[in-house]
Design a protein around this motif. Structure first.
Motif, PDB file in Angstrom:
ATOM      1  N   VAL A  74      22.816  92.599  -7.172  1.00  0.00           N
ATOM      2  CA  VAL A  74      23.281  93.595  -6.201  1.00  0.00           C
ATOM      3  C   VAL A  74      24.053  92.892  -5.096  1.00  0.00           C
ATOM      4  CG1 VAL A  74      22.610  95.393  -4.565  1.00  0.00           C
ATOM      5  CG2 VAL A  74      21.356  95.131  -6.719  1.00  0.00           C
ATOM      6  N   SER A  75      25.241  93.395  -4.821  1.00  0.00           N
ATOM      7  CA  SER A  75      26.121  92.838  -3.792  1.00  0.00           C
ATOM      8  C   SER A  75      26.090  93.717  -2.553  1.00  0.00           C
ATOM      9  CB  SER A  75      27.550  92.748  -4.336  1.00  0.00           C
ATOM     10  OG  SER A  75      28.478  92.515  -3.293  1.00  0.00           O
ATOM     11  N   SER A  76      26.185  93.097  -1.390  1.00  0.00           N
ATOM     12  CA  SER A  76      26.313  93.869  -0.154  1.00  0.00           C
ATOM     13  C   SER A  76      27.779  94.022   0.255  1.00  0.00           C
ATOM     14  CB  SER A  76      25.540  93.191   0.983  1.00  0.00           C
ATOM     15  OG  SER A  76      26.144  91.943   1.317  1.00  0.00           O
ATOM     16  N   ASP A  77      28.651  93.204  -0.342  1.00  0.00           N
ATOM     17  CA  ASP A  77      30.076  93.202  -0.001  1.00  0.00           C
ATOM     18  C   ASP A  77      30.834  92.785  -1.258  1.00  0.00           C
ATOM     19  OD1 ASP A  77      32.678  92.550   0.855  1.00  0.00           O
ATOM     20  OD2 ASP A  77      31.977  91.884   2.827  1.00  0.00           O
ATOM     21  N   MET A  78      31.306  93.777  -2.024  1.00  0.00           N
ATOM     22  CA  MET A  78      31.921  93.449  -3.309  1.00  0.00           C
ATOM     23  C   MET A  78      33.180  92.614  -3.144  1.00  0.00           C
ATOM     24  SD  MET A  78      31.165  93.816  -6.508  1.00  0.00           S
ATOM     25  CE  MET A  78      30.365  95.328  -7.039  1.00  0.00           C
ATOM     26  N   GLU A  79      33.920  92.808  -2.067  1.00  0.00           N
ATOM     27  CA  GLU A  79      35.119  91.996  -1.839  1.00  0.00           C
ATOM     28  C   GLU A  79      34.749  90.526  -1.674  1.00  0.00           C
ATOM     29  OE1 GLU A  79      39.176  92.499   0.752  1.00  0.00           O
ATOM     30  OE2 GLU A  79      37.280  92.793   1.809  1.00  0.00           O
ATOM     31  N   ARG A  80      33.711  90.274  -0.904  1.00  0.00           N
ATOM     32  CA  ARG A  80      33.258  88.886  -0.724  1.00  0.00           C
ATOM     33  C   ARG A  80      32.708  88.320  -2.025  1.00  0.00           C
ATOM     34  NH1 ARG A  80      28.374  87.810   3.390  1.00  0.00           N
ATOM     35  NH2 ARG A  80      27.355  89.063   1.767  1.00  0.00           N
TER      36      ARG A  80
END
Length: 642
Positions: A472-478
């Protein structure tokens, strides 16, 4: 490196706190023994329940400040590191006014493998306006929460100390038909009171009213020593244990007159409180002096037990406790006195209420208890009408088990054994070994290849590798910047969800993928539980995470490029922690220092991703095809084997 330092500082705030507030408990995490009772680590989970009473109470009507018509109940759920899935039982402890988050008995039960919910009533920390009947309501809310929100099937009431009479009062009222319940000062017939499945009374006195009456200083006429009834006060001087009273040991005749004078003082206060309530002034406050004058704490021959003859009680020197600000019932109000402290009017009496209880009952007496006198638990046990009742005495145990790990372990063992015998828990004790609940364990043959044959698998089942792992990502761009830009993985597939969520796949070049979800409403990271903790990796070079979690992801790379990739990770400034190359080996230490060591199995670099996920670049030195690689038998869960 400035970025590394900043991220490490942030990790210190985000990581799960290691100190669990159990300074009163004698066993720390690093002292647990897998062969003994206290072998479980545990997690503390906060519980908060917002209550909006139908009568509009709560808030400033019950405690200092707050919004009228709403109040919050708070507690902590102690969840042990290993628990049987077959039985879902929680032990619920509530004291009318105290919080028990660091209580040795509660922590001891969690260390022994029990789920424990420590509940605070609306009066936690202040009992000046406490009504026991409202505590009963609060306890019912917690029990309902256990079943409906936390998913426990069974609830055991654990009444410790002053929580004993409250738990008994609750279970009695929950057992009665609504029309037969107490109706004043709170109409419990209108409240939802789900029954508990069992009742345990642990170092518990019979009632707050009885314990206070037996501690009242009868040399005081009403509230304080400067009360205007001078003549009466003069006649009571012989009952001043810390002044004009005879020296211990006390004669039976003196003790009888002393107890009569205590009851008389209690009744005078009760009559005053009745008048105030009748006049419409239930909240009239008063200060009560002289509340620790029990002859037992000066004379060891009075109701003798293992406590000895020392001048001491659970609050320390009884003469000091007699008037100290934190003493029993020091600050009170008229209606609160009638509900909790009045020997004549309080309905929260364990001896009377236990007669309505119909579930199994365990009573534990602490043999050297310096807070709960011996007659109290024995009287409650004698009055208990159920056939399934058990009485256990823990010799030499003081009220709080202060510095008494042996006695604490004996008490917790007795509780766990009783729970096991009633099929409320399933926790191995001593040399017990409990079978798996839903799986057949193969027989392991003797010899070096027995373990490999027992778990050789079934080739007819066609599982062909791992398609993808999903984090699970909190910031898909990062996430894309790190996994594509730093680790060089190709973004192979993107999926969009109607709620704004995303599901991205990175190609691992072997037909498998590493995937990430982005959930707009995802819960925050929980290092040390949902994933390894950066802070623990930095401080202790360890990376445990909770059962059922995905601990880390390891990528296969050529060993010849490990140093290059490690430098690339450090230069990216996107990973807060990168280890040196670690060599795992088949030796006693599990590690090797010499890269040429023939026992090495993996060469690895560990690092953290942008959301705190633990990752690994690894090169496996050789395939695992020999039975010599399968030599360690699988260990059972802690709850199955002591």
């Amino acid at each position: 490196m400035a970025g590394h330092r900043r991220l490490r500082a942030v990790a210190g705030h985000l990581s799960r706190e290691e100190a669990k507030g159990e300074e009163q408990h004698p066993v720390a995490d690093d002292q647990l023994d897998p062969l003994r009772l206290f072998r479980f680590k545990y997690d503390r989970r906060p519980i908060k329940i917002v209550v909006r009473p139908k009568d509009g109470g709560g808030g400033v009507s019950d405690k200092y400040a707050g919004i009228q018509g709403v109040y919050m109940l708070e507690g902590e759920l102690l969840v042990p590191s290993s628990t049987s899935a077959a039985v879902s039982t929680v032990t619920v402890l509530m004291h009318p006014s105290a919080t028990m988050n660091g209580l040795p008995m509660a922590v001891g039960l969690a260390r022994a493998g029990c789920h424990v919910l420590l509940c605070g009533s609306r009066y936690a920390g202040s009992d000046a306006s406490l009504l026991v009947e409202k505590c009963v309501v609060d306890l019912g809310i917690f029990i309902k929460h256990c079943r409906e929100k936390l998913g426990y099937d069974r609830v055991v009431l654990g009444g410790w100390s002053g929580g004993g009479s409250l738990s008994t009062y609750y279970q009695a009222q929950a057992t009665l038909d609504p029309g037969d319940r107490v109706h004043t000062p709170v109409d419990l017939g209108k409240e939802e009171l789900p029954q508990a499945d069992a009742l345990m009374l642990l170092a518990a006195h019979a009632s707050r009213a009885r314990i206070l009456t037996e501690c009242l200083d009868p040399s005081i006429w009403l509230f304080r020593r400067d009360d205007p009834q001078r003549d009466a006060i003069t006649s009571l001087r012989e009952f001043n244990l810390y002044g004009d009273a005879p020296s211990p040991p006390y004669t039976p005749e003196y003790l009888a007159r002393f107890r009569e004078a205590q009851v008389a003082r209690s009744l005078r206060i009760t009559e005053w409180a009745r008048r105030e309530c009748a006049a419409g002034r239930p909240g009239t406050p008063f200060v009560l002096e002289g509340t620790m004058a029990d002859p037992r704490w000066l004379d060891g021959t009075v109701d003798p037990n293992d406590r000895g003859a020392a001048r001491w009680c659970y609050l320390g020197d009884p003469e000091v406790a007699n008037d100290m600000p934190t003493g029993l019932a020091r600050f009170c109000t008229a209606q609160s006195w009638l509900s909790q402290w009045s020997l004549h009017d309080s309905q929260a009496d364990g001896v009377a209420q236990i007669q309505h209880v119909r579930v199994p009952v365990l009573v534990v007496e602490n043999g050297a208890d310096n807070g709960c006198p011996t007659p109290h638990p024995r009287d409650v046990y004698t009055a208990c009408p159920v056939s399934d009742k058990t009485y256990i005495t823990i010799r030499n145990a003081r009220h709080y088990y202060d510095g008494q790990i042996k006695e604490l372990a004996e008490a917790c063992t007795a509780v766990v054994r009783w729970l096991n015998n009633h099929e409320l828990t399933s926790i191995a004790l001593g040399n017990e070994r409990l079978d798996l609940e839903d799986a057949e364990v193969p027989t392991i043959e003797a010899g070096s290849e027995g373990l490999a044959r027992a778990y050789r698998g079934d080739p007819s089942v066609e599982i062909r590798g791992v398609n993808h792992l999903a984090l699970v990502s909190s910031d898909m761009e990062r996430t894309c910047a790190f996994y594509s830009g730093v680790l060089g993985l190709r973004l192979a597939k993107t999926i969009k969800f109607p709620d704004g969520g995303q599901h991205f796949f990175f190609d691992l070049n072997d037909g498998n993928s590493l995937a990430f979800f982005f959930f707009p409403d995802a819960a925050p990271a929980y290092p040390g539980v949902a994933a390894p903790s950066l802070l623990q990796m930095i401080r202790k070079q360890k990376h445990p995470s909770a059962q059922g979690s995905m601990n880390h992801v390891a990528f296969n790379v050529p060993e010849s490029r490990l140093k290059e990739y490690r430098k690339r990770l450090i230069a990216s400034n996107m990973s807060p922690f990168v280890t040196p190359i670690v060599y795992h080996a088949d030796n006693e230490d599990g590690m090797a220092k010499d890269p040429a060591d023939p026992t090495i199995t993996f060469a690895s670099v560990y690092f953290f991703g942008p959301d705190g996920e633990l990752l690994e670049l690894t090169a496996q030195r050789r395939p695992f095809t020999s039975a010599a690689d399968v030599t360690n038998p699988p260990r059972p869960a802690l709850w199955r084997a002591a």
